[in-house]
Design a protein around this motif. Structure first.
Motif, mmCIF file in Angstrom:
data_model
loop_
_atom_site.group_PDB
_atom_site.id
_atom_site.type_symbol
_atom_site.label_atom_id
_atom_site.label_comp_id
_atom_site.label_asym_id
_atom_site.label_seq_id
_atom_site.Cartn_x
_atom_site.Cartn_y
_atom_site.Cartn_z
ATOM 1 N N VAL A 124 1.090 -1.282 -0.050
ATOM 2 C CA VAL A 124 0.031 0.043 -0.246
ATOM 3 C C VAL A 124 0.955 1.332 -0.211
ATOM 4 O O VAL A 124 0.556 2.503 -0.582
ATOM 5 C CB VAL A 124 -0.805 0.460 1.679
ATOM 6 C CG1 VAL A 124 -1.923 1.385 1.514
ATOM 7 C CG2 VAL A 124 -1.555 -0.911 0.561
ATOM 8 N N GLN A 125 1.723 1.178 0.747
ATOM 9 C CA GLN A 125 2.291 2.124 1.237
ATOM 10 C C GLN A 125 3.179 2.812 -0.006
ATOM 11 O O GLN A 125 3.417 3.910 -0.515
ATOM 12 C CB GLN A 125 3.473 2.411 2.013
ATOM 13 C CG GLN A 125 2.419 2.755 3.386
ATOM 14 C CD GLN A 125 3.993 2.269 4.924
ATOM 15 O OE1 GLN A 125 4.626 2.667 4.771
ATOM 16 N NE2 GLN A 125 3.643 2.260 5.745
ATOM 17 N N LEU A 126 3.868 1.835 -0.898
ATOM 18 C CA LEU A 126 5.328 2.140 -2.205
ATOM 19 C C LEU A 126 4.253 2.505 -3.592
ATOM 20 O O LEU A 126 4.477 3.158 -4.440
ATOM 21 C CB LEU A 126 5.535 0.298 -2.705
ATOM 22 C CG LEU A 126 5.225 -0.335 -3.590
ATOM 23 C CD1 LEU A 126 5.532 -0.386 -4.799
ATOM 24 C CD2 LEU A 126 5.746 -1.897 -2.878
ATOM 25 N N ILE A 127 2.470 1.839 -3.161
ATOM 26 C CA ILE A 127 1.939 1.991 -4.442
ATOM 27 C C ILE A 127 1.258 3.281 -4.477
ATOM 28 O O ILE A 127 0.988 4.648 -5.324
ATOM 29 C CB ILE A 127 0.577 1.591 -4.676
ATOM 30 C CG1 ILE A 127 1.380 0.231 -4.956
ATOM 31 C CG2 ILE A 127 -0.252 2.134 -5.422
ATOM 32 C CD1 ILE A 127 1.542 0.458 -6.238
ATOM 33 N N LEU A 128 1.329 4.177 -2.837
ATOM 34 C CA LEU A 128 0.705 5.697 -2.352
ATOM 35 C C LEU A 128 2.396 6.551 -3.142
ATOM 36 O O LEU A 128 2.214 7.467 -3.423
ATOM 37 C CB LEU A 128 0.658 5.488 -1.266
ATOM 38 C CG LEU A 128 -0.469 5.185 -0.900
ATOM 39 C CD1 LEU A 128 -1.377 5.571 0.409
ATOM 40 C CD2 LEU A 128 -1.999 6.078 -1.347
ATOM 41 N N ARG A 129 3.448 6.027 -2.826
ATOM 42 C CA ARG A 129 4.647 6.843 -2.871
ATOM 43 C C ARG A 129 4.742 7.199 -4.216
ATOM 44 O O ARG A 129 5.068 8.356 -4.864
ATOM 45 C CB ARG A 129 6.038 5.787 -2.604
ATOM 46 C CG ARG A 129 5.788 6.069 -0.840
ATOM 47 C CD ARG A 129 6.977 5.221 -0.219
ATOM 48 N NE ARG A 129 8.644 5.429 -1.009
ATOM 49 C CZ ARG A 129 9.778 4.547 -0.878
ATOM 50 N NH1 ARG A 129 9.132 3.579 -0.862
ATOM 51 N NH2 ARG A 129 10.156 4.840 -1.795
ATOM 52 N N ASP A 130 4.401 6.018 -5.446
ATOM 53 C CA ASP A 130 4.755 5.917 -6.884
ATOM 54 C C ASP A 130 3.730 7.182 -7.306
ATOM 55 O O ASP A 130 4.517 7.471 -8.691
ATOM 56 C CB ASP A 130 5.308 4.864 -7.239
ATOM 57 C CG ASP A 130 5.028 4.323 -8.986
ATOM 58 O OD1 ASP A 130 5.909 4.432 -9.312
ATOM 59 O OD2 ASP A 130 4.246 4.207 -9.316
#
Length: 458
Positions: A124-130
């Motif tokens: 979830v957090q990496l998708i939001l960062r991207d």
């Protein structure tokens, strides 16, 4: 300015996290009576899972975010599906294998309780960062922190051992990730596993996947080396003191550095102009972070007994030893994204191999003189190697670093003086006085910069 705004969102959430952390652990000690050994056992579980997590997703998160393109919704769905499948399979098998080797079924149970939800949280957090959805990312961080504390205090009232800390950590991952997914806040969906997509993705990012995975494993293991070796060389009491000291410093790092680390990589990978601008901020960040870490170090002998009890005074001394290393990590680590963006993960791997050997040697050598000497040597070796990482990060970004490196070394020496128990420790305040004078003498230029940032945001 997008970078400043997005870093600000994550910074606010991390400030809330540090405030909660500085209340949470003292409550468990003072009012619930948690002994230091519990924190040592929990730290061992988390550190072991951290090493497993470093290879369970085979650096797919770093590869995905560092790609120099905007991802479509279809690509995002395919990636999220494969990320969860690969992450859960490798992590589950690794936890069970390690539990079998050490013949500890409790580790298998507790490891899976934390490990599986952690994969969802990372995704979830990496998708939001991207997607550069840093406002929503800050909400996730706040929810995770609040859920961890609330669950820990409730369960800890009935179960006063590492199980309550494990359940609290697991719940925090589920609550924060579930909120975003179930509410449809990030437009995330999953798809049928597409073999051609994952083959193409891994082939295109083979260098990063291979070398960054190896580098990440070594770095994570090396970073957590004191947890594993203090348990062998000393006992769970010393490990518990180290665990609390490390966790409190880590809370400070979340405020000072992780907001930048989570923000810099997407900007590094998508824009050369942003990358050069961010490297130009290095002196400001190094000087700006220094007073915060120095205060945490100098006054640790006062606030640790106040937050915990007199019996935990050793935590304050360990904090002073670790602070110079963690200050260096806070300043330099956001810039090491340069290794991934410029496809130089192989060099990061070699540096981490050498660092691991040096750290093992420092702890074994220092153990003959006690845990403090062992940790001082570990801290100094770690600081030296991060300076090497800094040199290569600037080199790959094609930015000169001689002046910034010289300034960083002087600040590190000053920070180590704070470890001393005599009058020389107060020399460490000198850079703060220079910083105050510089800001005051150049206040007009500082105001112009702040106004420029404000105009760009509006």
């Amino acid at each position: 300015m997008g970078i400043v705004r997005d870093a600000g969102y994550v910074l606010v959430s991390n400030i809330i996290t540090i405030a909660v952390t500085f209340l949470y652990y003292p409550l468990l000690v003072k009012f619930y009576g948690f002994p230091s050994e519990v924190f040592g056992s929990f730290q061992y579980i988390q550190s072991t899972l951290g090493v497993i997590a470093s290879f369970s997703v085979i650096a797919m998160d770093s590869a995905y975010v560092s790609e120099r393109k905007a991802h479509s919704e279809q690509e995002r769905a395919k990636f999220a599906t494969w990320f969860l499948l690969i992450g859960i399979i490798i992590k589950t098998s690794s936890i069970l294998s390690w539990a079998f080797l050490i013949k500890d079924i409790s580790f298998a149970m507790l490891g899976l309780i934390i490990g599986i939800p952690q994969v969802f949280s990372i995704m979830v957090q990496l998708i939001l960062r991207d997607q550069k959805e840093f406002k929503l990312l800050s909400t996730v961080i706040i929810l995770q922190s609040a859920a961890n504390v609330a669950t820990g205090l409730i369960i800890g009232f009935f179960v006063r051992n590492e199980v309550s800390l494990v359940l609290a950590s697991s719940t925090s991952f589920l609550v924060s990730s579930g909120y975003v997914i179930l509410k449809g806040k990030m437009g995330l969906r999953f798809s049928k596993p597409d073999r051609s997509f994952i083959r193409s993705f891994l082939r295109a990012n083979s260098n990063l996947v291979i070398f960054q995975t190896g580098s990440s494993v070594l770095n994570t293991f090396s970073f957590n080396l004191p947890v594993f070796m203090l348990r062998v060389l000393f006992d769970d009491v010393i490990l518990g003191f180290y665990s609390l000291a490390y966790r409190l410093i880590l809370a400070v790092n979340r405020v000072m550095s992780q907001a930048l680390a989570q923000t810099f990589l997407p900007y590094f990978s998508k824009s050369r102009d942003d990358e050069l601008r961010i490297f130009g901020w290095f002196p400001m960040l190094a000087l700006g972070f220094y007073p915060v870490y120095l205060l945490v170090s100098l006054f640790s002998g006062w606030y640790i007994p106040l937050l915990f009890t007199q019996e935990f005074g050793e935590v304050g001394k360990i904090i002073r030893i670790l602070i110079p290393w963690q200050y260096t990590v806070a300043v330099i680590s956001p810039y090491t994204s340069s290794f991934m963006v410029h496809k130089k993960a192989n060099m990061g791997l070699w540096i981490n191999i050498l660092l691991l050997g040096a750290r093992i040697g420092s702890l074994i050598l220092g153990a003959s003189f006690g845990h403090r000497i062992a940790l001082i040597l570990f801290s100094m070796i770690s600081t030296l190697f991060f300076n090497i990482m800094m040199i290569y990060s600037f080199k790959y970004a094609v930015v000169r670093c001689s002046r910034d490196l010289s300034m960083m070394i002087l600040l590190q020496i000053s920070m180590y003086l704070a470890v001393l128990d005599n009058i020389f420790r107060w020399i460490s305040i000198l850079p703060c006085l220079i910083l105050i004078y510089s800001v005051f003498s150049k206040r007009d230029s500082f105001k112009q910069v702040m106004m420029s940032i404000k105009r760009r945001r509006t």
